[in-house]
Design a protein around this motif. Structure first.
Motif, PDB file in Angstrom:
ATOM      1  N   THR A 113       0.957  -1.304  -0.317  1.00 41.75           N
ATOM      2  CA  THR A 113      -0.005  -0.034   0.011  1.00 41.75           C
ATOM      3  C   THR A 113       1.014   1.186  -0.008  1.00 41.75           C
ATOM      4  OG1 THR A 113      -1.783  -0.992   1.199  1.00 41.75           O
ATOM      5  CG2 THR A 113      -1.914   1.280   1.160  1.00 41.75           C
ATOM      6  N   GLU A 127      -3.106   6.825  -3.585  1.00 44.12           N
ATOM      7  CA  GLU A 127      -2.912   5.806  -3.037  1.00 44.12           C
ATOM      8  C   GLU A 127      -2.943   4.762  -3.992  1.00 44.12           C
ATOM      9  OE1 GLU A 127      -4.272   4.600   1.116  1.00 44.12           O
ATOM     10  OE2 GLU A 127      -5.596   3.310  -0.135  1.00 44.12           O
ATOM     11  N   GLN A 129      -2.713   0.326  -3.797  1.00 43.12           N
ATOM     12  CA  GLN A 129      -2.772  -0.804  -3.019  1.00 43.12           C
ATOM     13  C   GLN A 129      -3.225  -2.158  -3.517  1.00 43.12           C
ATOM     14  OE1 GLN A 129      -5.807  -1.668   0.238  1.00 43.12           O
ATOM     15  NE2 GLN A 129      -6.483   0.696  -0.275  1.00 43.12           N
ATOM     16  N   ALA A 190      -4.307   4.055   5.900  1.00 39.07           N
ATOM     17  CA  ALA A 190      -3.676   2.563   5.689  1.00 39.07           C
ATOM     18  C   ALA A 190      -3.665   1.814   6.887  1.00 39.07           C
ATOM     19  CB  ALA A 190      -2.539   2.479   4.830  1.00 39.07           C
TER      20      ALA A 190
END
Length: 359
Positions: A113, A127, A129, A190
């Motif tokens: 991530t 982001e 992931q 996260a």
């Protein structure tokens, strides 16, 4: 886009800090000193074979393309069950994903991530992931599908109206995605996702166009069918055939409002020129979401993991609340003509908002 109580684009241009939600906002002790959630446009893809070398190479290629866009915004790398090294590391000090991926055996967990928060626990608009199922679990069966999620700030999507679609279709092509979707979402911390699920559940009750739910939990049910439709909806050709084939898609989803893109293993449907928040107090069921939802309902998973149970009665998407979220765009067959008429008054696609290679 239907009207909200405020203009999120204008607010993000003028006061971006006001769109960042304090962490653990609904806790009895009050908010904590980190960014728990921030809105963004999110793409989620479910795919097979994350334990295989070629698929891992495809994941790395997706990240390389994403990192070329996200650039200096990326700040941290989080890993779950890393075979060596810390669970988190500053992004500039992290080894390239290709190197880290090659260190993993087929039975080790693919879990990366990349975040853009200032502090390690902060959520950020950028982001990337990926959660891949271990090889031994794949051999056993019954563990669902692997997942990849990437997010892009609302302002970037507003200023570059085809960038997100192009990346979504390209990632789906590389991964041979089984299905997926893209649209409005919250990026949660996260490291503190569970603590911030209550705010996600709260906001999802106000905005039907907002994605919600734990990504790994959704992956565990992804082999049973799609989770939802959204601004972008990916379905493989097996699902396309189950709903009647490409001709049915073309007839039920008029080209002035819907674009179809081939990604090799299936079709991506774009609904309207921009992501739709679908505020419940304005228009909870826009026709450009209700109509594809009706079409793809027969390939929707009967249940999807969303949130886990609350501790102190805080809002979470569990039980009937989770079912209601999955059903939020459902309409009766008797309402089809009403929604087709409603579509006429909704924003049409434009050349600037669609990819050139639409079907």
């Amino acid at each position: 886009m239907n009207e909200l109580p405020f203009d999120p684009i204008q607010l993000m241009r003028e006061h971006p800090e006001k769109m960042r939600v304090p962490g653990n906002l609904f806790s009895s002790g009050g908010a904590d000193d980190y960014v728990g959630a921030v809105p963004a446009i999110s793409g989620v893809l479910f795919f097979e074979g994350a334990h295989e070398p070629l698929v891992r190479e495809a994941i790395c290629a997706c990240f390389d393309e994403y990192a070329a866009l996200a650039g200096e915004h990326l700040t941290w790398l989080w890993r779950e069950d890393a075979p060596a090294g810390p669970a988190r590391i500053a992004y500039p000090k992290a080894r390239p994903l290709q190197v880290l991926m090659k260190q993993l055996s087929a039975d080790q967990l693919v879990s990366f991530t990349y975040t853009s928060g200032t502090k390690a626990d902060d959520a950020g608009e950028w982001e990337f992931q990926v959660h891949g199922i271990r090889g031994w679990k794949v051999k056993m069966g019954g563990w669902g599908l692997s997942t990849l999620r990437f997010t892009i700030p609302l302002l970037h999507v507003e200023d570059h109206p085809t960038a997100f679609q192009a990346m979504f279709v390209q990632f789906a092509r590389r991964l041979n995605a089984v299905h997926g979707y893209g649209g409005h979402a919250l990026v949660l911390s996260a490291s503190q996702a569970y603590e911030n699920h209550p705010f996600e559940a709260y906001l999802a009750k106000l905005l039907n166009g907002l994605d919600a739910g734990d990504l790994i939990a959704a992956g565990s049910d992804a082999d049973k069918g799609i989770k939802t439709v959204s601004w972008l909806t990916a379905v493989d050709y097996a699902m396309v055939e189950r709903v009647g084939g490409i001709d049915v898609l073309r007839s039920e989803l008029p080209m002035d409002w819907f674009a179809l893109y081939d990604y090799g293993n299936g079709i991506v449907v774009q609904a309207g020129p921009a992501p739709e928040a679908a505020p419940v107090d304005a228009d909870a069921k826009p026709a450009r979401l209700a109509l594809p939802n009706h079409l793809f309902k027969k390939v929707r998973a009967p249940e999807v993991g969303m949130h886990t149970g609350s501790v102190n009665g805080e809002p979470r998407l569990v039980g009937r609340a989770a079912e209601q979220w999955l059903e939020r765009f459902d309409i009766d067959s008797s309402e089809l003509m009403t929604y087709k008429a409603k579509l006429l008054d909704e924003p049409k696609l434009t050349p600037d908002s669609t990819l050139p290679d639409r079907l």
